[in-house]
Write a protein that holds these residues in place. Sequence first.
Motif, mmCIF file in Angstrom:
data_model
loop_
_atom_site.group_PDB
_atom_site.id
_atom_site.type_symbol
_atom_site.label_atom_id
_atom_site.label_comp_id
_atom_site.label_asym_id
_atom_site.label_seq_id
_atom_site.Cartn_x
_atom_site.Cartn_y
_atom_site.Cartn_z
ATOM 1 N N ARG A 193 48.233 27.276 17.105
ATOM 2 C CA ARG A 193 48.327 27.186 18.561
ATOM 3 C C ARG A 193 47.421 26.057 19.038
ATOM 4 N NH1 ARG A 193 46.438 32.334 18.463
ATOM 5 N NH2 ARG A 193 44.912 31.858 20.082
ATOM 6 N N ASP A 194 47.990 25.166 19.847
ATOM 7 C CA ASP A 194 47.169 24.117 20.441
ATOM 8 C C ASP A 194 46.885 24.473 21.898
ATOM 9 O OD1 ASP A 194 49.547 23.586 21.765
ATOM 10 O OD2 ASP A 194 49.957 21.733 20.681
ATOM 11 N N LEU A 195 46.143 23.609 22.593
ATOM 12 C CA LEU A 195 45.742 23.886 23.971
ATOM 13 C C LEU A 195 46.952 24.048 24.883
ATOM 14 C CD1 LEU A 195 43.546 24.172 26.122
ATOM 15 C CD2 LEU A 195 43.527 21.666 26.314
ATOM 16 N N ARG A 196 47.970 23.231 24.675
ATOM 17 C CA ARG A 196 49.168 23.276 25.520
ATOM 18 C C ARG A 196 49.856 24.636 25.411
ATOM 19 N NH1 ARG A 196 54.471 20.572 24.614
ATOM 20 N NH2 ARG A 196 55.337 19.939 26.658
ATOM 21 N N LEU A 197 50.053 25.124 24.196
ATOM 22 C CA LEU A 197 50.678 26.426 24.000
ATOM 23 C C LEU A 197 49.801 27.540 24.534
ATOM 24 C CD1 LEU A 197 52.824 28.328 22.875
ATOM 25 C CD2 LEU A 197 51.752 28.118 20.619
#
Length: 296
Positions: free
Chosen positions: A183-187
């Motif tokens: 999971r990245d910041l956008r997700l």
Amino acid sequence: MPTVKSLAENQSEALAEIGAIARQVGWGAIDILRSYYRGDSNEGDLEIKDKKDGPVTAADLAANRHILKNLQTALSHEDFGYLSEETYQGESVAKDWVWIIDPLDGTRDFINKTGEYALHIALTYKKRPMLAIVGIPEAEKLYFAIKGQGTFVETRDGTQEPRRVSTRNQIEDLAMIASRSHRDLRLNTMLERMPFKERHYMGSVGGKISTILEQKCDVYISLSGKTAPKDWDFAAPELVLTEAGGKFTSFEGNDLTYNNADVSQWGGLMASNGHCHQELYTLATNLLAEIDREST
């Protein structure tokens, strides 16, 4: 292994017989994975190596060898292709019927001993799944589905029971499940802004989909970043979910296709119990656009 009818002769009956063989092969692979996981006998050394998309272990390779050898031996009369994470050479397979295999989905979780790993075996026809198995070794459960015939769970003693998704039909009542590590910041920002009742995180796509089949969760969301999930992550989980009444599409509402030139599944993916599916991927798309505007 029993002999089976030809797919050209009677597709429905042949798929049922092939499915029985695949379940037998799947249980054998589960035994191999559990043996490595526990360090039993001579199978304790994982021999962890790094590759482009993550680690690979001796358990991945041993389970892969078992699956390929036994499927190819039992089904040598059919003109099948084989696309496996551990043998993929960067090209699609020029066959109509193609097995797509992930012998160990969630290798990092396997290494870290979270118990959240799975086994995926799918048989596709012209890029769409027709038969699928998702094994959950630490639960000793094997979910299986054939197109048009529903989804079932089989336990070690051979008992089989049908599985259906939940009937929850309001976003505010849904339980979401997402990746523990991918999971990245956008997700993360998008997930935080969606009004779910509960949020859960775990490894393995197959494991996450099994929680929807057991009606513990209702929605799984994936969003590619610098990398993307691959065909073998989704092909088997898709069919066991959709045959249980759920839906599994891109954020645009399109079906996924497999065994393309690029095995990466780019973009957003929505898997759900189906009752709010379009509303969910529309909401996700709008939230991503909002997040992207805020970041510019």
